[in-house]
Design an enzyme around this catalytic site. Structure first.
Site, PDB file in Angstrom:
ATOM      1  N   ARG A 290      35.526  41.263  43.146  1.00 52.09           N
ATOM      2  CA  ARG A 290      36.860  41.491  43.708  1.00 52.09           C
ATOM      3  C   ARG A 290      36.907  41.467  45.233  1.00 52.09           C
ATOM      4  NH1 ARG A 290      37.735  45.864  38.998  1.00 52.09           N
ATOM      5  NH2 ARG A 290      39.002  44.584  37.613  1.00 52.09           N
TER       6      ARG A 290
ATOM      7  N   GLU B 289      45.609  35.630  35.095  1.00 50.48           N
ATOM      8  CA  GLU B 289      44.424  34.902  34.678  1.00 50.48           C
ATOM      9  C   GLU B 289      43.196  35.796  34.812  1.00 50.48           C
ATOM     10  OE1 GLU B 289      41.400  31.299  35.683  1.00 50.48           O
ATOM     11  OE2 GLU B 289      42.268  32.590  37.211  1.00 50.48           O
TER      12      GLU B 289
ATOM     13  N   ASP C 193      47.036  33.726  39.506  1.00 50.84           N
ATOM     14  CA  ASP C 193      45.745  33.065  39.566  1.00 50.84           C
ATOM     15  C   ASP C 193      44.655  34.051  39.985  1.00 50.84           C
ATOM     16  OD1 ASP C 193      44.196  30.431  39.834  1.00 50.84           O
ATOM     17  OD2 ASP C 193      43.867  31.332  41.800  1.00 50.84           O
TER      18      ASP C 193
ATOM     19  N   HIS D  84      39.851  38.722  40.246  1.00 51.48           N
ATOM     20  CA  HIS D  84      39.269  38.889  41.578  1.00 51.48           C
ATOM     21  C   HIS D  84      40.084  39.811  42.472  1.00 51.48           C
ATOM     22  CE1 HIS D  84      36.286  35.864  40.530  1.00 51.48           C
ATOM     23  NE2 HIS D  84      37.284  35.298  39.863  1.00 51.48           N
TER      24      HIS D  84
ATOM     25  N   ARG E 196      52.514  33.205  36.865  1.00 53.73           N
ATOM     26  CA  ARG E 196      51.099  33.245  36.484  1.00 53.73           C
ATOM     27  C   ARG E 196      50.359  33.759  37.704  1.00 53.73           C
ATOM     28  NH1 ARG E 196      46.413  30.001  37.865  1.00 53.73           N
ATOM     29  NH2 ARG E 196      44.839  30.120  36.230  1.00 53.73           N
TER      30      ARG E 196
HETATM   31  C1  ARE Z   1      36.920  23.861  45.190  1.00 59.05           C
HETATM   32  C2  ARE Z   1      35.561  23.229  45.002  1.00 59.05           C
HETATM   33  C3  ARE Z   1      34.459  24.230  45.327  1.00 59.05           C
HETATM   34  C4  ARE Z   1      34.653  24.743  46.742  1.00 59.05           C
HETATM   35  C5  ARE Z   1      36.051  25.339  46.873  1.00 59.05           C
HETATM   36  C6  ARE Z   1      36.356  25.812  48.284  1.00 59.05           C
HETATM   37  O1  ARE Z   1      35.431  22.787  43.642  1.00 59.05           O
HETATM   38  O2  ARE Z   1      33.207  23.589  45.207  1.00 59.05           O
HETATM   39  O3  ARE Z   1      33.694  25.744  47.021  1.00 59.05           O
HETATM   40  O4  ARE Z   1      37.011  24.356  46.510  1.00 59.05           O
HETATM   41  O5  ARE Z   1      36.300  24.772  49.178  1.00 59.05           O
HETATM   42  C7  ARE Z   1      40.162  25.521  41.373  1.00 59.05           C
HETATM   43  C8  ARE Z   1      38.913  24.744  40.984  1.00 59.05           C
HETATM   44  C9  ARE Z   1      37.759  24.997  41.942  1.00 59.05           C
HETATM   45  C10 ARE Z   1      38.211  24.729  43.365  1.00 59.05           C
HETATM   46  C11 ARE Z   1      39.353  25.701  43.647  1.00 59.05           C
HETATM   47  C12 ARE Z   1      39.892  25.624  45.074  1.00 59.05           C
HETATM   48  O6  ARE Z   1      38.523  25.108  39.658  1.00 59.05           O
HETATM   49  O7  ARE Z   1      36.684  24.112  41.615  1.00 59.05           O
HETATM   50  O8  ARE Z   1      37.127  24.939  44.268  1.00 59.05           O
HETATM   51  O9  ARE Z   1      40.452  25.377  42.751  1.00 59.05           O
HETATM   52  O10 ARE Z   1      40.307  24.342  45.366  1.00 59.05           O
HETATM   53  C13 ARE Z   1      36.301  31.754  37.885  1.00 59.05           C
HETATM   54  C14 ARE Z   1      37.512  32.626  38.220  1.00 59.05           C
HETATM   55  C15 ARE Z   1      38.817  32.019  37.794  1.00 59.05           C
HETATM   56  C16 ARE Z   1      38.966  30.579  38.299  1.00 59.05           C
HETATM   57  C17 ARE Z   1      37.759  29.807  37.816  1.00 59.05           C
HETATM   58  C18 ARE Z   1      37.807  28.354  38.282  1.00 59.05           C
HETATM   59  O11 ARE Z   1      37.340  33.908  37.617  1.00 59.05           O
HETATM   60  O12 ARE Z   1      39.856  32.822  38.343  1.00 59.05           O
HETATM   61  O13 ARE Z   1      36.549  30.417  38.303  1.00 59.05           O
HETATM   62  N1  ARE Z   1      40.230  29.966  37.871  1.00 59.05           N
HETATM   63  C19 ARE Z   1      41.396  29.890  38.785  1.00 59.05           C
HETATM   64  C20 ARE Z   1      42.191  28.592  38.640  1.00 59.05           C
HETATM   65  C21 ARE Z   1      41.379  27.437  39.167  1.00 59.05           C
HETATM   66  C22 ARE Z   1      41.163  27.603  40.663  1.00 59.05           C
HETATM   67  C23 ARE Z   1      40.996  29.014  41.063  1.00 59.05           C
HETATM   68  C24 ARE Z   1      41.069  30.070  40.200  1.00 59.05           C
HETATM   69  C25 ARE Z   1      40.916  29.285  42.507  1.00 59.05           C
HETATM   70  O14 ARE Z   1      42.642  28.444  37.327  1.00 59.05           O
HETATM   71  O15 ARE Z   1      41.997  26.195  38.898  1.00 59.05           O
HETATM   72  O16 ARE Z   1      39.975  26.888  41.069  1.00 59.05           O
HETATM   73  O17 ARE Z   1      42.255  29.441  42.958  1.00 59.05           O
HETATM   74  C26 ARE Z   1      32.757  32.623  34.047  1.00 59.05           C
HETATM   75  C27 ARE Z   1      33.550  33.800  34.597  1.00 59.05           C
HETATM   76  C28 ARE Z   1      34.905  33.346  35.118  1.00 59.05           C
HETATM   77  C29 ARE Z   1      34.750  32.206  36.101  1.00 59.05           C
HETATM   78  C30 ARE Z   1      33.996  31.059  35.405  1.00 59.05           C
HETATM   79  C31 ARE Z   1      33.797  29.875  36.312  1.00 59.05           C
HETATM   80  O18 ARE Z   1      33.365  32.175  32.842  1.00 59.05           O
HETATM   81  O19 ARE Z   1      33.753  34.761  33.581  1.00 59.05           O
HETATM   82  O20 ARE Z   1      35.553  34.433  35.762  1.00 59.05           O
HETATM   83  O21 ARE Z   1      36.055  31.759  36.484  1.00 59.05           O
HETATM   84  O22 ARE Z   1      32.733  31.541  34.975  1.00 59.05           O
HETATM   85  O23 ARE Z   1      33.000  30.261  37.389  1.00 59.05           O
HETATM   86 CA    CA Z   2      39.454  39.189  45.940  1.00 59.42          CA
END
Ligand code: ARE
Ligand code: CA
Length: 493
Positions: A157, A232, A196, A200, A194
């Site tokens: 977080r 989420e 996001d 965290h 939603r």
């Molecule tokens: C991108 C690049 C990265 C770079 C970053 C910063 O891919 O390499 O470091 O930019 O420059 C989305 C994409 C990411 C992207 C990000 C920002 O998926 O690849 O990074 O946008 O552009 C965790 C979180 C969960 C999150 C997922 C993806 O807990 O909240 O990771 N999902 C939401 C959205 C995504 C979005 C983000 C959050 C960020 O739905 O679309 O990312 O806003 C286990 C854990 C989970 C974890 C999962 C994956 O299952 O239990 O909690 O999810 O592993 O790590």
């Molecule tokens: Ca945080």
């Protein structure tokens, strides 16, 4: 915050991933309204980083630069027009809210709305946020400020998710800026959000934030209506952070749901076990969740992806979606995707970054509609597939009834009724289903809404005859592309 803010008689939303506001407005009027959808989850409406390497990936929209409503989906005026037209068509808008962080660290530039940002000095003048507004070394104790250990709730977080600079929502100033953004959207007329990356953020920070948020706009909603919030939180049981910590601030995403249903419809776990689906499988209360088969992350291997069904596997995908929409558990969301050329190397799709269908200048393409109601130009539009939109209507018709008359063959053939309003039979077995079943429905002839529509008092697909005793005969060939029959009182000839 968990009461759906749908117009009467509507119970399912769709995620029109990366659509432009002008296309969503048209879709509300020409399709979503008439076909009974409650609403649309829309991509983040606020200004984001422009990522050019790779070139304009979908995920750039998860890197906020400011709360100005200007993105590749459109500007503020187009957003307002969409919200107004959709609400008039009885379709609600649920924006995706990215408030845990700003851009990735390092780099600088100007965002989709022209605001400058600097990810080294943590300067986002478009809000404005400065380095004082972020969790830093005082709150996050990992050497590089990134999250490494999901077993440490504090780290998850207070540190950076994939290097995205982490806002300090404990600060009154930060909460105020986010509340202003939410209130701006609420006053325009959205129905909820939603959230996001809710995992965290501290649950207490989220409830405090919601305490500063307006009730919904009374031009469209009864006075005193709170926004519907769905958060989420990826909780598959193996980490200290639990979905239940977030029930106070709304619903949560049930990620186990799609994974378990994929196992059934991939024939790795017998369908007969679905008899106790829902809370009986250890899932949260039906009123605390949003359920879905896949989402924009896990359909491409992001966000705990892997193992879920997607539109790339239409037969089991449709079956899983049909089951979801027929079953009483959860508040339902239908994914609506675009296609991209997948390129698997060592089990990983190297193209999973590809953004939406676009023109030469990288602007998002219009969604075109074909004469058979499907979409063109790369838009998959699962929400327009007959088997799916007819089950959205089924769900509306049977709302408020329980699950009755469960039947199974001890293996992969199942059937159940929803009170005396609807009945579904599914054959995931491979061999034929040929049975007389108790439907619970009044005597009459019903249209199978999977093989066709109910139009001008007639069925364009198969018809089913229910006798005075509620029994009907069903035959579903094992090899059928759509081995499902669904009937309901709204499609009775
Ligand atoms: C991108 C690049 C990265 C770079 C970053 C910063 O891919 O390499 O470091 O930019 O420059 C989305 C994409 C990411 C992207 C990000 C920002 O998926 O690849 O990074 O946008 O552009 C965790 C979180 C969960 C999150 C997922 C993806 O807990 O909240 O990771 N999902 C939401 C959205 C995504 C979005 C983000 C959050 C960020 O739905 O679309 O990312 O806003 C286990 C854990 C989970 C974890 C999962 C994956 O299952 O239990 O909690 O999810 O592993 O790590
Ligand atoms: Ca945080």
């Amino acid at each position: 915050y968990s009461n759906p803010t749908c117009a009467d008689g509507r119970h399912t939303i769709t995620h029109l991933f990366e659509w432009k506001w002008s296309d969503i407005a048209q879709e509300c009027e020409r399709f979503l309204g008439p076909y009974g959808y409650c609403g649309v989850q829309v991509s983040p409406p606020n200004e984001n980083r422009v990522v050019t390497s790779p070139n304009r990936p979908w995920w750039e929209r998860y890197q906020p630069v400011s709360y100005k409503l200007e993105t590749r989906s459109g500007n503020e005026q187009q957003f307002r027009d969409m919200v107004e037209r959709c609400n008039k068509a009885h379709v609600r808008i649920f924006p995706d809210l990215v408030i845990n962080h700003m851009t990735g660290s390092g780099g600088s530039g100007s965002g989709t709305g022209g605001s400058n940002w600097d990810g080294n000095s943590l300067s986002y003048p478009g809000v404005p946020y400065s380095n004082l507004d972020f969790n830093d070394g005082s709150k996050c104790h990992t050497g590089d400020l990134n999250i490494h250990n999901y077993n440490n709730a504090e780290e998850v977080r207070n540190c950076r998710l994939v290097s995205l600079v982490d806002l300090n929502l404990g600060k009154d100033y930060v909460r105020g800026k986010i509340a202003d953004y939410m209130n701006h959207l609420i006053d325009i007329g959205v129905a909820g959000f939603r959230i996001d990356a809710a995992k965290h953020m501290w649950p207490g920070d989220l409830t405090a934030l919601l305490g500063r948020v307006h009730n919904l706009n009374t031009n469209y909603f009864p006075s005193g209506t709170k926004p519907l919030i769905f958060q989420e939180v990826i909780d598959m049981g193996g980490e200290p952070i639990k979905m239940s910590e977030y029930f106070q601030s709304g619903r949560v995403t049930n990620f186990i749901y799609g994974i378990k249903l994929a196992q059934v419809f991939r024939k790795q776990n017998q369908a007969k076990f679905l008899k106790t689906w829902g809370e009986g499988w250890g899932m949260p209360n039906t009123n605390d969740v949003i359920v879905f088969i896949d989402n924009h992350d896990n359909q491409r291997g992001h966000g705990g992806g892997g193992g879920v069904l997607t539109h790339f596997e239409p037969k089991p995908y449709k079956m899983a979606t049909e089951f979801m929409l027929a079953h009483p558990y959860g508040w339902t969301r239908v994914m609506s995707s675009y296609n991209w050329d997948r390129n698997f190397q060592d089990g990983e799709d190297k193209n999973n970054w590809i953004g939406p269908p676009h023109n030469e200048d990288m602007s998002i393409k219009d969604v075109t509609i074909n004469s058979d109601m499907s979409c063109g130009d790369g838009w998959a539009c699962e929400h327009r597939w007959r088997q799916i939109y007819n089950m959205v209507a089924f769900r509306n018709v049977v709302h408020g009834t329980g699950l009755t008359h469960w039947w199974d063959n001890g293996n992969y053939q199942i059937a159940f009724a929803r009170g005396n309003k609807g009945f579904i039979v599914m054959n995931a077995e491979g061999s034929d289903l040929n049975s007389n079943l108790q439907t619970g429905l009044p005597q009459g002839t019903y249209c199978d809404v999977i093989s066709g529509n109910y139009e001008n008092g007639q069925c364009t697909g198969a018809s089913i005859h229910v006798g005075g005793d509620g029994q009907a005969h069903f035959h579903i060939s094992g090899g059928s592309e759509d081995p499902v029959i669904a009937i309901h009182i709204g499609a009775k000839v």
